[in-house]
Design a protein around this motif. Structure first.
Motif, mmCIF file in Angstrom:
data_model
loop_
_atom_site.group_PDB
_atom_site.id
_atom_site.type_symbol
_atom_site.label_atom_id
_atom_site.label_comp_id
_atom_site.label_asym_id
_atom_site.label_seq_id
_atom_site.Cartn_x
_atom_site.Cartn_y
_atom_site.Cartn_z
ATOM 1 N N ALA A 1 -6.220 -10.087 -0.989
ATOM 2 C CA ALA A 1 -6.482 -8.669 -1.182
ATOM 3 C C ALA A 1 -5.746 -7.853 -0.126
ATOM 4 O O ALA A 1 -5.787 -8.173 1.055
ATOM 5 N N ASN B 1 -0.680 -1.440 -9.368
ATOM 6 C CA ASN B 1 -0.845 -2.761 -8.769
ATOM 7 C C ASN B 1 0.081 -3.816 -9.373
ATOM 8 O O ASN B 1 0.674 -4.618 -8.654
ATOM 9 N N THR C 1 0.835 -1.198 0.000
ATOM 10 C CA THR C 1 0.000 0.000 0.000
ATOM 11 C C THR C 1 0.874 1.254 0.000
ATOM 12 O O THR C 1 0.610 2.220 -0.719
ATOM 13 N N GLN D 1 -7.918 -3.555 -0.730
ATOM 14 C CA GLN D 1 -8.905 -3.692 -1.810
ATOM 15 C C GLN D 1 -8.282 -3.998 -3.183
ATOM 16 O O GLN D 1 -8.924 -3.829 -4.189
ATOM 17 N N ARG D 2 -7.026 -4.397 -3.168
ATOM 18 C CA ARG D 2 -6.373 -4.708 -4.434
ATOM 19 C C ARG D 2 -5.847 -6.143 -4.406
ATOM 20 O O ARG D 2 -5.217 -6.559 -3.420
ATOM 21 N N THR D 3 -6.094 -6.860 -5.465
ATOM 22 C CA THR D 3 -5.607 -8.228 -5.548
ATOM 23 C C THR D 3 -4.084 -8.240 -5.585
ATOM 24 O O THR D 3 -3.467 -7.452 -6.303
ATOM 25 N N THR D 4 -3.516 -9.120 -4.788
ATOM 26 C CA THR D 4 -2.065 -9.222 -4.727
ATOM 27 C C THR D 4 -1.657 -10.690 -4.754
ATOM 28 O O THR D 4 -2.328 -11.548 -4.192
ATOM 29 N N TYR E 1 2.086 -10.997 -10.628
ATOM 30 C CA TYR E 1 0.737 -10.555 -10.962
ATOM 31 C C TYR E 1 0.006 -11.577 -11.839
ATOM 32 O O TYR E 1 0.535 -12.057 -12.839
#
Length: 275
Positions: free
Chosen positions: A261, A175, A162, A264-267, A243
């Motif tokens: 996540a 991302n 983040t 709120q972001r796929t990792t 990714y």
DNA sequence: CTGCTTCCCTGACGGC
DNA sequence: TGCCGTCAGGGAAGCA
């Protein structure tokens, strides 16, 4: 979803077509993208010569004497230089018609953006647009290094991923590249930013620079929605280590990659190689 | 100030 | 085949 390398590739592709050209006319097919398109775009841009095409973070600036058009491609935006009689397609929101010059006649800079996360704004001469204030350094500049990341991260409790994606810390790391750089540096994306050592931030900064520079060299990543400025689809496959590879074997140790996540972001990361 | 959540928008994709 | 729900994603804005 253009990230910094795609925006830089777009800039490099556009600059020779735009610099020195006069904007003869502006066609707005929508009054707004992400935000309303300001009246200056119609009132001041026609008749102006584009002196330079610059990039700051993921923004493109078309500089003229009366001010600069400020463009962001959002998730799905693309800019192409086309013959002026090219039929308009869905989501072609803005045209900047270019005056004839020598053999180069009847061209148009066309902005297409299906998802309309992009924007077209105006920056008066000598001013810095609100959106550009408070941005961190360019990742490929000397101002960005491990010592800088270390200093800025002290006391930060947010996950390092983040932190790395915070545009106030460093611009242009989205991302995809955040996941790749953290994999490369062997740092778990979940680790508290304030608890990463100076040495490991050095490795992270180097990874960011290396990956971005390579992607720019390759002409931007594959990116589904990206189209290069001359109209050729830019489907370069960049070999991504992390990714989109959740559940697949880690390229380094073979253990399955984890997916989750963060903010709120796929990792995706390797629980063995990234600590 | 930091950090967390929500929202914007549409195409792609999976499930029934 | 068609419909519908879900997801993706940059990053501003609002709120704790």
């Amino acid at each position: 979803m253009p990230e910094l390398p795609e925006v830089e590739t777009t800039r490099r592709g556009l600059a020779p077509h735009l610099e020195g050209r006069i904007v003869s006319d502006v066609v707005l097919r929508r009054p707004d993208l992400r935000w309303p398109i300001p009246p200056e775009i119609r009132a001041l841009l026609p008749g102006q010569r584009i002196d330079s095409v610059r990039r700051r973070a993921k923004y493109l600036l078309l500089d003229t004497e009366s001010g600069s058009a400020l463009l962001h491609l959002g998730m799905s935006g693309s800019l192409r230089v086309l013959p002026a009689d090219t039929p308009v397609e869905a989501h072609d929101h803005v045209d900047l018609n270019l005056a004839d010059r020598g053999r180069s006649k009847g061209r148009v800079l066309r902005f297409n953006d299906p998802r309309r996360f992009g924007c077209l704004l105006w920056q008066p001469p000598g001013q810095v647009h609100e959106l550009l204030r408070g941005l961190g350094p360019e990742p490929l500049s000397d101002a960005f290094d491990g010592d800088y990341l270390f200093a800025r991260s002290r006391g930060r409790k947010a996950p390092v991923k983040t932190f790395l994606m915070d545009q106030g810390i460093v611009v242009g790391v989205g991302n995809i590249y955040a996941a790749e750089a953290l994999f490369d540096a062997g740092i778990s994306p979940l680790r508290e930013a304030g608890k990463v050592s100076r040495e490991r931030y050095g490795a992270l900064a180097e990874a960011v620079k290396r990956i971005l520079a390579y992607a720019i060299e390759r002409g931007g990543t594959t990116l589904r929605d990206f189209i290069s400025p001359d109209g050729v689809p830019g489907y370069f496959e960049l070999e991504l280590s992390a990714y989109g590879r959740g559940g697949q074997p880690c390229p380094r140790c073979g253990k399955p990659m984890k997916e989750g996540a963060i903010g709120q972001r796929t990792t995706v990361w390797c629980p063995r190689c990234q600590r």
